[in-house]
Design a protein around this motif. Structure first.
Motif, mmCIF file in Angstrom:
data_model
loop_
_atom_site.group_PDB
_atom_site.id
_atom_site.type_symbol
_atom_site.label_atom_id
_atom_site.label_comp_id
_atom_site.label_asym_id
_atom_site.label_seq_id
_atom_site.Cartn_x
_atom_site.Cartn_y
_atom_site.Cartn_z
ATOM 1 N N LEU A 86 28.687 111.566 6.329
ATOM 2 C CA LEU A 86 28.833 110.552 5.291
ATOM 3 C C LEU A 86 29.696 111.063 4.151
ATOM 4 N N ALA A 87 29.384 112.257 3.665
ATOM 5 C CA ALA A 87 30.127 112.813 2.537
ATOM 6 C C ALA A 87 31.591 113.004 2.883
ATOM 7 N N ARG A 88 31.838 113.513 4.086
ATOM 8 C CA ARG A 88 33.208 113.789 4.497
ATOM 9 C C ARG A 88 34.033 112.502 4.558
ATOM 10 N N GLU A 89 33.472 111.448 5.122
ATOM 11 C CA GLU A 89 34.212 110.193 5.245
ATOM 12 C C GLU A 89 34.471 109.558 3.885
ATOM 13 N N HIS A 90 33.482 109.580 3.001
ATOM 14 C CA HIS A 90 33.689 109.037 1.662
ATOM 15 C C HIS A 90 34.810 109.780 0.945
ATOM 16 N N LEU A 91 34.797 111.105 1.016
ATOM 17 C CA LEU A 91 35.809 111.889 0.328
ATOM 18 C C LEU A 91 37.189 111.642 0.922
ATOM 19 N N ARG A 92 37.275 111.538 2.249
ATOM 20 C CA ARG A 92 38.566 111.310 2.886
ATOM 21 C C ARG A 92 39.165 109.977 2.451
ATOM 22 N N VAL A 93 38.350 108.918 2.449
ATOM 23 C CA VAL A 93 38.857 107.604 2.067
ATOM 24 C C VAL A 93 39.215 107.578 0.588
ATOM 25 N N HIS A 94 38.377 108.215 -0.239
ATOM 26 C CA HIS A 94 38.654 108.232 -1.675
ATOM 27 C C HIS A 94 39.978 108.925 -1.974
ATOM 28 N N THR A 95 40.237 110.050 -1.316
ATOM 29 C CA THR A 95 41.480 110.773 -1.536
ATOM 30 C C THR A 95 42.687 109.938 -1.119
ATOM 31 N N ASN A 726 37.673 96.761 21.621
ATOM 32 C CA ASN A 726 37.330 97.557 20.450
ATOM 33 C C ASN A 726 38.516 97.533 19.491
ATOM 34 N N VAL A 727 38.346 96.906 18.331
ATOM 35 C CA VAL A 727 39.425 96.814 17.349
ATOM 36 C C VAL A 727 39.102 97.651 16.104
ATOM 37 N N SER A 728 38.316 98.707 16.300
ATOM 38 C CA SER A 728 37.952 99.568 15.173
ATOM 39 C C SER A 728 39.149 100.365 14.677
ATOM 40 N N PHE A 729 40.012 100.783 15.570
ATOM 41 C CA PHE A 729 41.257 101.481 15.257
ATOM 42 C C PHE A 729 41.045 102.590 14.221
ATOM 43 N N ASN A 730 41.669 102.456 13.042
ATOM 44 C CA ASN A 730 41.662 103.531 12.049
ATOM 45 C C ASN A 730 40.566 103.395 10.994
ATOM 46 N N LEU A 731 39.594 102.518 11.211
ATOM 47 C CA LEU A 731 38.534 102.366 10.218
ATOM 48 C C LEU A 731 37.748 103.676 10.067
ATOM 49 N N PRO A 732 37.329 104.016 8.847
ATOM 50 C CA PRO A 732 36.550 105.241 8.651
ATOM 51 C C PRO A 732 35.191 105.130 9.320
ATOM 52 N N ASN A 733 34.603 106.269 9.620
ATOM 53 C CA ASN A 733 33.309 106.299 10.306
ATOM 54 C C ASN A 733 32.178 106.090 9.307
ATOM 55 N N LEU A 734 32.132 104.887 8.759
ATOM 56 C CA LEU A 734 31.105 104.453 7.820
ATOM 57 C C LEU A 734 30.700 103.031 8.201
ATOM 58 N N PRO A 735 29.529 102.568 7.768
ATOM 59 C CA PRO A 735 29.068 101.242 8.185
ATOM 60 C C PRO A 735 30.021 100.117 7.781
ATOM 61 N N VAL A 736 30.195 99.160 8.689
ATOM 62 C CA VAL A 736 30.875 97.900 8.384
ATOM 63 C C VAL A 736 29.790 96.841 8.220
ATOM 64 N N ASN A 737 29.783 96.186 7.079
ATOM 65 C CA ASN A 737 28.680 95.294 6.715
ATOM 66 C C ASN A 737 28.951 93.833 7.008
ATOM 67 N N CYS A 738 30.211 93.470 7.204
ATOM 68 C CA CYS A 738 30.543 92.068 7.441
ATOM 69 C C CYS A 738 31.943 91.985 8.033
ATOM 70 N N VAL A 739 32.157 91.029 8.950
ATOM 71 C CA VAL A 739 33.490 90.732 9.462
ATOM 72 C C VAL A 739 33.707 89.231 9.372
ATOM 73 N N LYS A 740 34.910 88.840 8.937
ATOM 74 C CA LYS A 740 35.250 87.420 8.816
ATOM 75 C C LYS A 740 36.681 87.191 9.280
ATOM 76 N N TYR A 741 36.933 86.013 9.882
ATOM 77 C CA TYR A 741 38.287 85.563 10.142
ATOM 78 C C TYR A 741 38.845 84.966 8.847
ATOM 79 N N VAL A 742 40.007 85.431 8.438
ATOM 80 C CA VAL A 742 40.610 84.955 7.204
ATOM 81 C C VAL A 742 41.237 83.590 7.458
ATOM 82 N N PRO A 743 40.905 82.593 6.665
ATOM 83 C CA PRO A 743 41.445 81.247 6.897
ATOM 84 C C PRO A 743 42.969 81.222 6.902
#
Length: 895
Positions: A86-95, A726-743
């Motif tokens: 968790l810590a590693r992923e947060h720091l990577r995305v923040h940087t 699987n369309v996760s691609f480059n998403l960080p390894n942290l929870p995804v809380n919601c997915v929506k199709y953009v109008p």
């Protein structure tokens, strides 16, 4: 810090992690005094709840809220993930985000509130804005003080609480436990970065706040809080509880000398924080300074029950923390007392009180000394002042919420806060109530007290709790007899929480019409409803899923935990319970509620099965009969109806780790006449957080997942679930809380623990669209096509909005964003706006809003450089520049 200490600290922190979620829970049995796994706790609660009426039991909601959040932070095998990941992923995305922000100048997001306590329409409880952990006062200016928010950073006021400015939006995390101001140079501040309220509740067993409570140590500012840098007392979150610092003090006679304490020990510095020396390796829960002799300090240690770590006691130092003596208090060091909280009488510093917390998180008793700690007396007032009721029942939340203060002039008068506030006028021998968390006995303060403080210059008393910040000139003790007989609480409180956007939200809905109404469910602070001009608190409880009627501006639906739904037909001023669950099945902590917007009045809810209403929620019928998956029937955790084909629905059932039962997903094409299991090709050992169906293609489905299984975040099917990509691609390894199709865009958008991301049609790269958002969890997404808006709710910083076009660009920067600058970004209301490109054809519209989302200025620009001289109150502001279909957003601070 030396390597040996680091190894010791990490080991000590690891031992803390085996503490179960609450020692006061009657359903958690651990006779072997050994670690309980997550799945074991789930099984025990399931067995216990099957033969107990939850509406008549206490102390279970705390666990279920924890379990619901923990489900989002497991690995692919049902157990909580290692905090290192968790810590590693947060720091990577923040940087990466900091580097991207340095190359861009136009932010997308701006706050929409609530940044003031909503008007209370719940009818039964005090409502608030969010948890505040601490407060620190400017030593010379009574109008200036700082507060530390649990998940929302440091906020400052210079006008006695009339307005607030956030100071730490650029920190990697925004959890704050303490603030210290150098009395000799008030531009120098120190903060403890981390949430000490959850010490002992390691991420391995507790995901209650959706992300870790771990910290980064002590940070320092030399410019009044505008910029921050780590001191030499720094930690990595991978050190877990060892990373938590509870208290920091500056020596008044020498600003270079500091003392700090926390879970891993006591530390001192002789060079203003550049270097630190560990002088004790005990677990400390409190640190207090003698008001008459600043070099005299008292510190309280604690014992963590199930790990048998630490020991309860009180220490004293007479040389500002260099040397410490264990006092003979008579406290049992282990086995009875967990937490100790101290308070010194200002009028008699030899009088010291220590309130102690038992193994059920209730009151163990008070210890009192009249001679500076040489001799102590134990006192049991015979009432549990840490319980949530009238003090006659055991248990409480004393390891989470606890505050203590002695009257300024009378050393016999002492105030203690747990869920409620109590007072004693006879030196802790007897206690009576002073404030209560519901409106049952009249208005008072919000529940769960974390910090009491007296302002030295005015004598006013400040209370920090789960609802926000309160001030009073005098805390006056009441009695239960007077309260029952209708005599109002005599203490007069001023709520100072307005101006801080710090609410933790689960779900959000919009009116989807031009009124711009919003509704969102909040943890601990009911459901917030915006009617287009004002915020209200409605329904009560922990707010969950919700709905606003596009055709009827007065119809709104909200819910509390486990699928208890309420409907109002008058804009929230009154509400009725809605029986959305005719078969009385179990509902998930956040039970899904879905509207068929193409067929007004048609709703769906998910419990064990899907229920449908055709008459605006008045009557409900089940439209599924899902079989038990394995040994257990399980709750639906995500639900969707196809916008272009109301016959098509998709329902996802949650994973049940405690029974070894995987999750599954079903689809119907005939309104529930029959259902097909479409789980094949999906991960089934992770929690499904949401499901969405393409607005123009009922066979195009997207589903999001929580947890820490790398590369398993978002899946998509274009053939009705026959196969999945699987369309996760480059998403960080942290929870995804919601997915929506953009109008109208062909894009997907997700809300994650690290912001908002979009995926262009045909692309294999997700774009980070979080520019302008604070570093907090985004929990839900909502669109309003009529207004061309997108809204997100966050778990700690309220609701934010943007023009839909701004967050649907590619390459990380919205294609329609205007590039401009505001100079200086910290100003007194006089600043220059400079457009870096020629866009005035014929003019650009400028809109300035404050931190509460209120418009404070609007005009047309006719030149690329414009000077502003506005009489703005101190605080943070957002300036929007619009020309044609192009928009840019920047922020600035008025100091």
């Amino acid at each position: 810090m030396n390597t040996l200490f680091l190894r010791t600290a990490v080991l000590a922190a690891f031992l803390l992690l085996i503490l179960p979620v609450s020692q006061a829970q009657p359903f958690l049995v651990n006779p072997a005094n050994a670690p309980l796994s997550f799945s074991a706790m789930q099984r025990q609660f399931h067995d216990w709840s099957s033969w107990h009426r939850l509406d008549r039991e206490k102390n279970w909601k705390y666990y279920k809220r924890w379990e619901a959040e923990m489900l989002l932070h497991t690995d692919g095998h049902g157990e909580p993930v290692a905090p290192e990941l968790l810590a590693r992923e947060h720091l990577r995305v923040h940087t990466a985000r900091q580097q991207a922000n340095a190359r861009t100048t136009a932010a997308s997001w701006y706050p929409l509130g609530p940044a003031a306590v909503p008007d209370n329409l719940t009818g039964y409880l005090e409502v608030g804005i969010g948890r505040i952990n601490c407060i620190a006062f400017h030593p010379n200016d009574p109008s200036t003080y700082f507060v530390g928010v649990a998940q929302g950073g440091v906020w400052k006021t210079t006008d006695n609480g009339q307005s607030w400015t956030p100071l730490t939006d650029e920190l990697p995390i925004l959890r704050i436990s303490d603030i210290a101001i150098d009395p000799n140079n008030t531009d120098v501040l120190y903060i403890s970065v981390g949430d000490y309220a959850y010490i002992g509740f390691g991420l391995d067993l507790n995901g209650r706040k959706r992300n870790t409570h771990y910290g980064l140590g002590v940070y320092k500012s030399t410019d009044g809080g505008q910029t921050w840098a780590p001191t030499g007392l720094g930690f990595d979150q991978t050190q877990r509880d060892a990373s938590l610092i509870r208290k920091v003090l500056v020596r008044p006679s020498d600003s270079n000398q500091l003392v700090a304490c926390g879970a891993s020990g006591m530390y001192t510095s002789d060079d203003a924080g550049a270097n630190w020396t560990q002088v004790s390796d005990s677990l400390f829960w409190d640190l207090q300074q003698d008001p008459g002799a600043p070099d005299v300090l008292y510190a309280a240690t604690g014992w963590v029950q199930n790990s048998n770590t630490g020991s309860a006691g009180v220490y004293k130092s007479t040389d500002f923390g260099r040397n410490w003596t264990l006092l003979n208090t008579g406290m049992p060091p282990r086995g009875d007392i967990q937490r100790v909280k101290l308070a010194i009488a200002p009028s008699d510093p030899q009088r010291i009180y220590a309130v102690t917390v038992d193994t059920q998180s209730g009151l163990y008793g008070f210890y009192v000394t009249n001679d500076g700690g040489t001799n102590w007396q134990y006192r049991n007032p015979g009432v549990n002042v840490l319980s949530g009721g009238d003090g006659t029942n055991p248990g409480g939340q004393g390891t989470y919420d606890l505050a203590l203060l002695v009257n300024a002039t009378d050393p016999d008068v002492v105030y203690v806060g747990g869920v409620n506030i109590w007072g004693s006028s006879d030196a802790a021998r007897n206690f009576d109530p002073l404030a209560y968390w519901t409106l049952e006995y009249g208005p008072s303060v919000h529940a769960d007290q974390h910090f009491f403080a007296r302002q030295p210059l005015t004598g006013n008393i400040f209370v920090c709790n789960d609802g926000g910040l309160y001030r009073t000139a005098d805390m006056i003790i009441h009695s239960w007899d007077d309260a029952i007989n209708g005599i109002p609480w005599p203490t007069l409180w001023t709520n100072l929480s307005d101006g801080m956007a710090t609410t933790s939200f689960y779900r959000i809905s919009s009116s989807r019409n031009a009124t711009g109404r919003l509704i969102a469910g909040a943890q601990d602070n009911s459901t917030s409803y915006y009617d287009g001009g004002q915020w209200y608190s409605v329904f009560g409880g922990d707010g969950m899923d919700n709905y606003l009627d596009p055709a009827d501006d007065f119809r709104l639906i909200g819910s509390s935990q486990f699928g208890n739904f309420y409907e109002s037909l008058d804009g929230g001023f009154s509400a009725n319970f809605v029986n959305t669950n005719p078969n009385n099945e179990d509902g998930e902590w956040t039970t899904p509620f879905v509207a068929d917007y193409n067929n007004p009045g048609v709703f769906y809810t998910g419990y064990y099965n899907v229920n449908r209403s055709d008459d605006n929620g008045f009557n409900w019928n089940p439209i599924s009969s899902f079989p038990p998956n394995g040994v257990a029937q399980t709750e639906i955790c995500a639900l969707a109806v196809a916008p272009n084909d109301p016959d098509v629905l998709v329902a996802a059932r949650r994973v049940r780790y405690e029974f070894g039962v995987n999750g599954d997903v079903f689809r119907t094409t005939n309104q529930g006449g029959s259902w097909t299991n479409i789980t094949a090709g999906l991960p089934d050992s992770l929690y499904y957080t949401s499901v969405d169906i393409h607005p123009a293609n009922a066979g195009d489905i997207a589903i999001s997942l929580a947890g820490f299984a790398a590369g398993q975040k978002v899946y998509r099917s274009t053939n009705g679930g026959q196969s999945w990509q699987n369309v996760s691609f480059n998403l960080p390894n942290l929870p995804v809380n919601c997915v929506k199709y953009v109008p109208r865009s062909g894009q997907l958008m997700i809300a994650s623990d690290v912001g908002v991301w979009t995926l262009d049609s045909g692309s294999v790269t997700w774009n980070d669209q979080s520019l302008g958002l604070p570093n907090v969890i985004v929990s839900d997404i909502e669109f309003n096509e009529v207004l061309n808006k997108v809204y997100v709710c966050t778990f700690g910083r309220g609701i934010w909005g943007s023009d839909l076009g701004l967050v649907t660009g590619s390459s990380g920067l919205p294609a329609t964003a205007i590039d401009f600058g505001v100079y200086p970004s910290l100003n007194n209301g006089r600043f220059t706006l400079r457009l870096t490109e020629s866009l005035l054809q014929p003019a650009a519209k400028v809109i300035i809003t404050d931190i509460q989302g209120r418009q404070v200025w609007q005009e047309e620009l006719n030149e690329t450089i414009h000077e502003f001289n506005l009489g703005l109150a101190p605080g943070k502001y957002y300036i929007q520049v619009r020309t044609g279909d192009r928009v840019g957003v920047r922020s600035f601070i008025v100091g």
